[in-house]
Design a protein around this motif. Structure first.
Motif, PDB file in Angstrom:
ATOM      1  N   LYS A 178      -1.252  -4.073  -8.078  1.00  0.00           N
ATOM      2  CA  LYS A 178      -0.866  -3.672  -6.719  1.00  0.00           C
ATOM      3  C   LYS A 178      -0.009  -2.419  -6.718  1.00  0.00           C
ATOM      4  O   LYS A 178      -0.106  -1.580  -5.827  1.00  0.00           O
ATOM      5  CB  LYS A 178      -0.115  -4.812  -6.029  1.00  0.00           C
ATOM      6  CG  LYS A 178       0.066  -4.501  -4.557  1.00  0.00           C
ATOM      7  CD  LYS A 178       0.602  -5.641  -3.754  1.00  0.00           C
ATOM      8  CE  LYS A 178       0.992  -5.123  -2.398  1.00  0.00           C
ATOM      9  NZ  LYS A 178       2.316  -5.551  -1.981  1.00  0.00           N
ATOM     10  N   VAL A 214      -6.941   0.123   1.408  1.00  0.00           N
ATOM     11  CA  VAL A 214      -6.039  -0.850   2.060  1.00  0.00           C
ATOM     12  C   VAL A 214      -6.822  -2.069   2.570  1.00  0.00           C
ATOM     13  O   VAL A 214      -8.027  -1.998   2.806  1.00  0.00           O
ATOM     14  CB  VAL A 214      -5.275  -0.168   3.219  1.00  0.00           C
ATOM     15  CG1 VAL A 214      -4.365   0.922   2.674  1.00  0.00           C
ATOM     16  CG2 VAL A 214      -6.233   0.399   4.264  1.00  0.00           C
ATOM     17  N   PRO A 215      -6.126  -3.195   2.736  1.00  0.00           N
ATOM     18  CA  PRO A 215      -6.763  -4.436   3.203  1.00  0.00           C
ATOM     19  C   PRO A 215      -7.543  -4.273   4.515  1.00  0.00           C
ATOM     20  O   PRO A 215      -8.557  -4.952   4.708  1.00  0.00           O
ATOM     21  CB  PRO A 215      -5.566  -5.374   3.404  1.00  0.00           C
ATOM     22  CG  PRO A 215      -4.578  -4.930   2.395  1.00  0.00           C
ATOM     23  CD  PRO A 215      -4.719  -3.433   2.352  1.00  0.00           C
ATOM     24  N   GLU A 274      -4.921   4.991  -9.890  1.00  0.00           N
ATOM     25  CA  GLU A 274      -3.475   5.077 -10.160  1.00  0.00           C
ATOM     26  C   GLU A 274      -2.703   5.397  -8.891  1.00  0.00           C
ATOM     27  O   GLU A 274      -1.760   6.187  -8.879  1.00  0.00           O
ATOM     28  CB  GLU A 274      -3.173   6.099 -11.270  1.00  0.00           C
ATOM     29  CG  GLU A 274      -3.826   5.709 -12.592  1.00  0.00           C
ATOM     30  CD  GLU A 274      -3.354   6.556 -13.764  1.00  0.00           C
ATOM     31  OE1 GLU A 274      -2.238   7.092 -13.717  1.00  0.00           O
ATOM     32  OE2 GLU A 274      -4.117   6.677 -14.741  1.00  0.00           O
ATOM     33  N   ASP A 275      -3.120   4.802  -7.793  1.00  0.00           N
ATOM     34  CA  ASP A 275      -2.498   5.046  -6.492  1.00  0.00           C
ATOM     35  C   ASP A 275      -2.376   3.712  -5.752  1.00  0.00           C
ATOM     36  O   ASP A 275      -3.376   3.108  -5.368  1.00  0.00           O
ATOM     37  CB  ASP A 275      -3.378   6.027  -5.697  1.00  0.00           C
ATOM     38  CG  ASP A 275      -2.880   6.230  -4.270  1.00  0.00           C
ATOM     39  OD1 ASP A 275      -1.813   5.686  -3.911  1.00  0.00           O
ATOM     40  OD2 ASP A 275      -3.570   6.944  -3.515  1.00  0.00           O
ATOM     41  N   ALA A 276      -1.127   3.295  -5.551  1.00  0.00           N
ATOM     42  CA  ALA A 276      -0.873   1.980  -4.933  1.00  0.00           C
ATOM     43  C   ALA A 276      -1.338   1.925  -3.479  1.00  0.00           C
ATOM     44  O   ALA A 276      -1.437   0.846  -2.903  1.00  0.00           O
ATOM     45  CB  ALA A 276       0.615   1.636  -5.017  1.00  0.00           C
ATOM     46  N   SER A 277      -1.620   3.085  -2.903  1.00  0.00           N
ATOM     47  CA  SER A 277      -2.049   3.078  -1.499  1.00  0.00           C
ATOM     48  C   SER A 277      -3.571   3.071  -1.353  1.00  0.00           C
ATOM     49  O   SER A 277      -4.102   3.121  -0.242  1.00  0.00           O
ATOM     50  CB  SER A 277      -1.453   4.289  -0.767  1.00  0.00           C
ATOM     51  OG  SER A 277      -2.011   5.480  -1.282  1.00  0.00           O
ATOM     52  N   ASP A 328       0.805  -1.203   0.000  1.00  0.00           N
ATOM     53  CA  ASP A 328       0.000   0.000   0.000  1.00  0.00           C
ATOM     54  C   ASP A 328       0.848   1.267   0.000  1.00  0.00           C
ATOM     55  O   ASP A 328       0.536   2.248   0.665  1.00  0.00           O
ATOM     56  CB  ASP A 328      -0.952  -0.009   1.216  1.00  0.00           C
ATOM     57  CG  ASP A 328      -1.731  -1.325   1.280  1.00  0.00           C
ATOM     58  OD1 ASP A 328      -2.278  -1.721   0.238  1.00  0.00           O
ATOM     59  OD2 ASP A 328      -1.765  -1.946   2.340  1.00  0.00           O
ATOM     60  N   LYS A 331      -6.559   0.337  -6.961  1.00  0.00           N
ATOM     61  CA  LYS A 331      -5.213   0.850  -7.215  1.00  0.00           C
ATOM     62  C   LYS A 331      -5.073   1.202  -8.704  1.00  0.00           C
ATOM     63  O   LYS A 331      -4.496   2.222  -9.063  1.00  0.00           O
ATOM     64  CB  LYS A 331      -4.182  -0.179  -6.762  1.00  0.00           C
ATOM     65  CG  LYS A 331      -4.227  -0.394  -5.236  1.00  0.00           C
ATOM     66  CD  LYS A 331      -3.327  -1.512  -4.785  1.00  0.00           C
ATOM     67  CE  LYS A 331      -3.614  -2.014  -3.386  1.00  0.00           C
ATOM     68  NZ  LYS A 331      -3.619  -1.053  -2.299  1.00  0.00           N
ATOM     69  N   LEU A 332      -5.643   0.353  -9.556  1.00  0.00           N
ATOM     70  CA  LEU A 332      -5.625   0.650 -10.994  1.00  0.00           C
ATOM     71  C   LEU A 332      -6.459   1.884 -11.311  1.00  0.00           C
ATOM     72  O   LEU A 332      -6.027   2.771 -12.041  1.00  0.00           O
ATOM     73  CB  LEU A 332      -6.196  -0.524 -11.797  1.00  0.00           C
ATOM     74  CG  LEU A 332      -5.300  -1.726 -12.067  1.00  0.00           C
ATOM     75  CD1 LEU A 332      -6.060  -2.725 -12.924  1.00  0.00           C
ATOM     76  CD2 LEU A 332      -3.994  -1.321 -12.753  1.00  0.00           C
ATOM     77  N   TYR A 339      -9.560  -9.399  -2.810  1.00  0.00           N
ATOM     78  CA  TYR A 339      -8.352  -9.042  -3.546  1.00  0.00           C
ATOM     79  C   TYR A 339      -8.679  -8.048  -4.658  1.00  0.00           C
ATOM     80  O   TYR A 339      -8.017  -7.014  -4.823  1.00  0.00           O
ATOM     81  CB  TYR A 339      -7.669 -10.290  -4.123  1.00  0.00           C
ATOM     82  CG  TYR A 339      -6.520  -9.901  -4.992  1.00  0.00           C
ATOM     83  CD1 TYR A 339      -5.322  -9.482  -4.425  1.00  0.00           C
ATOM     84  CD2 TYR A 339      -6.653  -9.849  -6.374  1.00  0.00           C
ATOM     85  CE1 TYR A 339      -4.276  -9.050  -5.214  1.00  0.00           C
ATOM     86  CE2 TYR A 339      -5.611  -9.420  -7.167  1.00  0.00           C
ATOM     87  CZ  TYR A 339      -4.426  -9.021  -6.590  1.00  0.00           C
ATOM     88  OH  TYR A 339      -3.403  -8.571  -7.379  1.00  0.00           O
ATOM     89  N   LEU A 340      -9.715  -8.357  -5.441  1.00  0.00           N
ATOM     90  CA  LEU A 340     -10.073  -7.472  -6.557  1.00  0.00           C
ATOM     91  C   LEU A 340     -10.532  -6.104  -6.065  1.00  0.00           C
ATOM     92  O   LEU A 340     -10.276  -5.086  -6.720  1.00  0.00           O
ATOM     93  CB  LEU A 340     -11.174  -8.101  -7.411  1.00  0.00           C
ATOM     94  CG  LEU A 340     -10.782  -9.281  -8.293  1.00  0.00           C
ATOM     95  CD1 LEU A 340     -12.021  -9.873  -8.959  1.00  0.00           C
ATOM     96  CD2 LEU A 340      -9.759  -8.867  -9.361  1.00  0.00           C
ATOM     97  N   ILE A 377     -15.356  -0.612 -13.219  1.00  0.00           N
ATOM     98  CA  ILE A 377     -14.833  -0.674 -11.845  1.00  0.00           C
ATOM     99  C   ILE A 377     -15.641   0.279 -10.976  1.00  0.00           C
ATOM    100  O   ILE A 377     -15.744   1.468 -11.285  1.00  0.00           O
ATOM    101  CB  ILE A 377     -13.337  -0.282 -11.811  1.00  0.00           C
ATOM    102  CG1 ILE A 377     -12.512  -1.210 -12.725  1.00  0.00           C
ATOM    103  CG2 ILE A 377     -12.803  -0.320 -10.384  1.00  0.00           C
ATOM    104  CD1 ILE A 377     -11.038  -0.801 -12.857  1.00  0.00           C
ATOM    105  N   ALA A 427      -7.292  -4.356  -5.457  1.00  0.00           N
ATOM    106  CA  ALA A 427      -6.414  -4.309  -6.644  1.00  0.00           C
ATOM    107  C   ALA A 427      -6.970  -3.374  -7.718  1.00  0.00           C
ATOM    108  O   ALA A 427      -6.242  -2.569  -8.299  1.00  0.00           O
ATOM    109  CB  ALA A 427      -6.230  -5.717  -7.207  1.00  0.00           C
ATOM    110  N   LEU A 428      -8.282  -3.471  -7.970  1.00  0.00           N
ATOM    111  CA  LEU A 428      -8.878  -2.642  -9.029  1.00  0.00           C
ATOM    112  C   LEU A 428      -8.903  -1.160  -8.630  1.00  0.00           C
ATOM    113  O   LEU A 428      -8.827  -0.278  -9.494  1.00  0.00           O
ATOM    114  CB  LEU A 428     -10.288  -3.128  -9.371  1.00  0.00           C
ATOM    115  CG  LEU A 428     -10.398  -4.549  -9.935  1.00  0.00           C
ATOM    116  CD1 LEU A 428     -11.859  -4.897 -10.195  1.00  0.00           C
ATOM    117  CD2 LEU A 428      -9.575  -4.710 -11.213  1.00  0.00           C
TER     118      LEU A 428
END
Lengths: 420, 420
Positions: free
Chosen positions: A266, B321-322, B315-318, A73, B311-312, B304-305, B271, B308-309
């Motif tokens: 990710k 969060v889980p 365009e931000d990996a953070s 993250d 973040k896509l 997970y999706l 999405i 994950a989706l």
């Protein structure tokens, strides 16, 4: 000789053959056909389940298991600079050996029979493969900070003559970590051996933009102009490709574009244009990338994402069907790694998995290939055989080391590395 | 009384409590705390594994298991008209009962302890839940072709007094399948019982565009104006929402937006803007949708999706969060279904799962919640308890029917339905 009987066999075209059996002698498939007389050390009743070629994980960094759920993250630059690099700096070759074995355990529990593995400890990866019996094609990872072109050539010779489940391919980390003088040296080595060269390529927009700024061309154009991919190779990620890049990949028949969809999600890198590449007849293979950027090492997840993300990207529910995806996962990955285990046929290496259909997620069995890609998971792996040896069967590992001890060892290593 | 000991417990805030044990008496959690004297019918050594609240599958169509891998890779309209509708027309109530039980088997093998289940055979779903011991909130599915507002009211009364694992909520299929006069009747029933109403909402661009064409407003605006969601409810999918839609969802505190990311991928719907909705404090839950449009019924895939989706999309990996995702999957789904099983605490319903950390994909254990969301799969479900009864344990099913016979029965039904 090992006899598998009462099975459905996925043939070279991923069609189901019923009423055949499969025999393994040494490390190869000896016979596929109707029942006949033979002498066996073991006879395995498959109970109607599926035998198919194992999944080929065409891009990974196996020793990075210590980073699972430890570097999540975060944007890519913080992910690399704040967690990945500082922790990697504390790794020893011995650490990498055990951490890579943990990845092998995950691979075989998920039906992966070989991996194309790039990391800065090739010896640890080779030893992990040798000691577990797993098949690994090590990929060179030269960059400005670790390894060098001469060392790459040494490794090429050393690990292609190491043991029968280990091979080595020329490779470097990426354009953005490797000076052009080193790339030229690697191109010379590739020319000398007429050998493929593999590398990370066009994973992020930033990487492509910076390459264009530096060299006036994209990574694919640069590699092509330098003669780096004259004898083929695998380009990992291939998320951001131009029309010209795609033309080059199409011209170079020996190139494989390796997609890593979970990692690209990710790290918010984007969706690789697989449907378009597939339509252009560019060979596609699939990899999990490393556990730091995925975090699972499951080809079921990757196969699912390969098709699912294409449907989103193209806004077409019929995009990239499972029949194409399973070929990428089983067959094309073998091509990328240069191993003769692309399908189940007499004479091929015995890298075989058994898919358990006897689970609710596989029922009813309307279509086995679609079931595997759209519904399958590691729970469906009943058995994994690599090079004629069973390394995993119904929850049990046969990788030359007690699995609990391996977990303990990797935990110990991880705790040490995490302490600053 | 059943005693779980030697466990890690995920508490109401999804933090880990060590060195506690958990006791179940009847259908509830009796005690969580340090070891003390008790009398037990069974004592379960969790061997250091994780106890957590079960996953709540907040949107599904369980009897559609017969369509798994049978209606794939088609655009939505062809998918519905060429495969789903013609085959559904041949289904009987008895078929739906067995097919729903197959879904229950898949649910419990993947740690799902309750489902919010919409289909045209409410009696079959209720009987499947009753006979297996699974917890189901049935969602009304009124539309122009099946059921009616009066029948909905009857079912509301009948299935809320059926057995202790079955409940019923008002609901209709979707705006595009239900005339406004029926929607008005349903709003009246909602007003009479002060009850939530649930429905498919804004799944595709086309659906929203056609609703605007018909009514001059979006589905969310229409439902709001009709008073359909005055007492809350769950809106399934929520992929295509306008700014005004989001404002309405925000104002209505009792609304849950239920995301179905795998289905939205497979049907190329898009999405859902989960990060934005989450930032606006709109309650989000997660569902698998039906096996025809997923095809798996795994909340691991959906969790997970979900992240994950995002973040896509952002365009931000953070993004997302889980720690947020697991709350949606375990807690918010319970709210949507109106069941008191949102977390592990004394007095709560005993809907509990055990996560097996003793698998390579969970090692090392750097962070349990991130491990579950980023790396977990059905292989990590060691035990599933619903309403105080163990329905699944280490590969074995305890759902009142032999699993092989159930597979056989569902295969037989599917083969019959497939014959034209």
């Amino acid at each position: 000789m090992i006899r598998f009987y009462n099975c459905k066999i996925l043939d070279g075209n991923f069609n189901i053959i019923e009423n055949n059996e499969l025999w393994v002698k040494g490390n190869k498939i000896e016979y596929i056909g109707r029942a006949k007389h033979g002498v066996f050390e073991r006879e395995i009743d498959c109970k109607g389940n599926v035998l198919m070629p194992g999944f080929k994980n065409a891009h990974t960094h196996s020793p990075m298991t210590f980073l699972r759920s430890c570097a999540d993250d975060l944007p890519l630059d913080r992910w690399l600079n704040e967690t990945v690099f500082p922790m990697e700096a504390r790794l020893t070759d011995d650490d990498a050996y055990y951490l890579s074995k943990l990845a092998v355990a995950e691979f075989v529990s998920g039906g992966i029979t070989s991996a194309f593995d790039m990391y800065m400890f090739p010896h640890a990866i080779a030893e992990a493969a040798k000691s577990t019996g797993f098949r690994t094609a090590i990929c060179g990872s030269v960059n400005n900070f670790t390894s060098s072109a001469p060392e790459l050539e040494e490794n090429y010779d050393k690990y292609n003559n190491y043991c029968d489940t280990v091979s080595f391919q020329l490779g470097f980390h990426a354009e953005y970590t490797t000076d052009i003088s080193i790339l030229r040296d690697i191109a010379d080595i590739a020319g000398k051996y007429k050998a493929p060269v593999s590398t990370h390529c066009s994973e992020t927009k930033k990487e492509v933009a910076e390459c264009i700024q530096r060299h006036g061309k994209s990574p694919v154009e640069l590699f092509n102009d330098l003669g780096l991919i004259d004898y083929g190779g695998s380009l990992f990620h291939c998320v951001h490709l131009s029309g010209r890049d795609i033309e080059i990949l199409k011209e170079k028949k020996d190139i494989t574009a390796v997609t890593n969809p979970a990692s690209n999600c990710k790290l918010a890198s984007g969706i690789a244009p697989l449907s378009r590449l597939d339509k252009e007849d560019i060979r596609l293979a699939i990899g999990t990338d490393g556990p730091a950027s995925n975090n699972a090492l499951s080809m079921f997840r990757e196969m699912y994402l390969a098709t699912a993300l294409q449907k989103l990207q193209t806004e077409d529910a019929s995009a990239l069907v499972p029949e194409r995806v399973i070929e990428m996962a089983c067959k094309n990955g073998a091509y990328a790694m240069g191993t003769d285990n692309d399908c189940l046929a007499e004479g091929k290496l015995a890298d075989i998995i058994m898919i358990d259909l006897d689970r609710p997620n596989m029922q009813p069995v309307n279509n086995i290939v679609k079931n595997i890609v759209y519904s399958g998971g590691n729970e469906n792996i009943a058995l994994t055989m690599v090079n004629g040896n069973i390394l995993y069967e119904r929850g049990e590992f046969f990788i030359g080391e007690d699995i609990e001890k391996l977990y303990g060892k990797c935990t110990e290593i991880t705790e040490r590395i995490k302490q600053i």
